[in-house]
Design an enzyme around this catalytic site. Structure first.
Site, PDB file in Angstrom:
ATOM      1  N   HIS A  42       0.821  -1.213   0.000  1.00 31.80           N
ATOM      2  CA  HIS A  42       0.000   0.000   0.000  1.00 31.80           C
ATOM      3  C   HIS A  42       0.863   1.276   0.000  1.00 31.80           C
ATOM      4  O   HIS A  42       0.375   2.346   0.333  1.00 31.80           O
ATOM      5  CB  HIS A  42      -0.909   0.025   1.229  1.00 31.80           C
ATOM      6  CG  HIS A  42      -1.798  -1.165   1.351  1.00 31.80           C
ATOM      7  ND1 HIS A  42      -2.692  -1.525   0.367  1.00 31.80           N
ATOM      8  CD2 HIS A  42      -1.919  -2.096   2.336  1.00 31.80           C
ATOM      9  CE1 HIS A  42      -3.335  -2.623   0.749  1.00 31.80           C
ATOM     10  NE2 HIS A  42      -2.875  -2.989   1.934  1.00 31.80           N
ATOM     11  N   HIS A  85      -7.550  -4.396  -0.693  1.00 32.88           N
ATOM     12  CA  HIS A  85      -6.973  -5.729  -0.855  1.00 32.88           C
ATOM     13  C   HIS A  85      -7.713  -6.493  -1.948  1.00 32.88           C
ATOM     14  O   HIS A  85      -7.604  -7.717  -2.030  1.00 32.88           O
ATOM     15  CB  HIS A  85      -7.054  -6.522   0.453  1.00 32.88           C
ATOM     16  CG  HIS A  85      -6.461  -5.815   1.620  1.00 32.88           C
ATOM     17  ND1 HIS A  85      -7.227  -5.107   2.528  1.00 32.88           N
ATOM     18  CD2 HIS A  85      -5.176  -5.685   2.018  1.00 32.88           C
ATOM     19  CE1 HIS A  85      -6.431  -4.576   3.447  1.00 32.88           C
ATOM     20  NE2 HIS A  85      -5.189  -4.905   3.162  1.00 32.88           N
TER      21      HIS A  85
END
Length: 333
Positions: free
Chosen positions: A57, A219
């Site tokens: 991320h 995700h």
């Protein structure tokens, strides 16, 4: 799979090594625990902020370690929560005697592991507290989550509470401020493509070339609707419509705005999206405070897509939002 890596199993450790070599004046890396720590930590008498989560991320979370934001970040494997032991080591590395505050995105593994780390730290005499950020308005009780997911709005918690901690606010004050920011921040995202975790070597989901997913999680968790790709303005209308119809009354307020790329969306497209965001907010009588934040703040590897975040500001938040910081991600604020 085409990636600029050496071995899939080494991507996190090699990434952290590169970060330390590039930003050694700001951070240091505790390699045995995959931690990014503020270079001058622990800072005596200051509440320390710790966050973390799965890698993939970036620049979240290690990119926001430094003066004015986080004191430490725990890097889990790609899309995998760090362990309680990592979190405990981060806590001990940055404890300056005033307590340690955890900023936790609402994913079950992150929440459970930070709670356990806090209990272990308390047993060693370190006072801790935490906030669970749940800014995503798309879905409730999704994959990995009980309740709403924590996504890009988490960065505003990092920034505002990090500045407050550097300003000398105590642990209970940081807790109250973090909960106030979380109560007033809302995010909604979308995606055009999947992404490929290095160790998996294949996309985490399939989506047709002419499709998009509204409400996709960071995700790859399912959103609320998969449909044919629409023009940018119509996509923004859907995202903002969901945010503005949620339970924060943004009307007549000053807001911080983030248009966040998910890793594979070029700046051209993010600015096209922001142009319509700005027009809609002006039409709704909502004022953008300071500069908008347009760029990659919380990504999903190479996923194409973006999210929009609005934070309803009060006077205290404004001061801390615009306070200086020096972090590895450059000048995100």
């Amino acid at each position: 799979m085409k990636k600029v890596i050496n071995a899939p199993e080494n991507v996190v450790s090699e990434m952290l090594s590169g970060m330390e070599k590039a930003h050694g004046d700001i951070i240091r890396v505790v390699a045995e625990h995959n931690l990014v720590v503020r270079a001058d930590a622990p800072v005596s008498g200051k509440v320390a902020l710790v966050s973390g989560g799965g890698s993939g991320h970036e620049p979240t979370h290690g990119g926001y370690v430094g003066a004015g934001m986080l004191d430490a970040a725990c890097a889990g494997s790609v899309f995998t929560s760090p362990t309680p032991d990592q979190m405990l080591e981060a806590t001990k590395a940055v404890d300056g005697g005033a307590g340690v505050f955890y900023v936790v995105k609402n994913y079950t593994g992150d929440v459970l592991n930070f709670e356990m780390a806090g209990e272990l730290a308390e047993a060693e005499g370190i006072q801790t507290d935490y906030v669970v950020v749940n800014d995503d308005v798309a879905v409730e009780d999704s994959t990995y989550t009980s309740g709403r997911r924590g996504i890009a709005g988490t960065i505003f918690v990092h920034k505002i509470c990090g500045a407050a901690a550097d300003d000398g606010k105590d642990l209970s004050g940081i807790k109250e401020l973090a909960e106030r920011v979380n109560a007033n921040v809302r995010t909604m995202g979308m995606s055009l493509t999947s992404c490929i975790p290095p160790e998996a070597g294949e996309p985490i989901f399939e989506i047709a070339d002419d499709e998009m997913e509204i409400g996709m999680g960071i995700h790859g968790e399912p959103g609320i609707e998969r449909k044919k790709i629409e023009p940018a303005n119509e996509i923004v209308d859907q995202l903002l419509g969901k945010i503005l119809s949620d339970n924060v009354d943004f009307s007549g307020s000053e807001v911080a705005v983030m248009v966040n790329g998910l890793g594979g969306t070029p700046p051209m497209e993010l600015y096209i999206a922001y142009s319509h965001v700005a027009d809609v907010l002006e039409r709704e009588g909502i004022t953008v405070y300071g500069r908008p934040y347009v760029g990659d703040y919380m990504t999903s590897l190479e996923m194409a897509g973006f999210s929009v975040t609005l934070l309803k500001l009060d006077e205290e938040m404004k001061g801390y939002l615009t306070a200086p910081c020096k972090v590895a991600a450059g000048r995100p604020f």
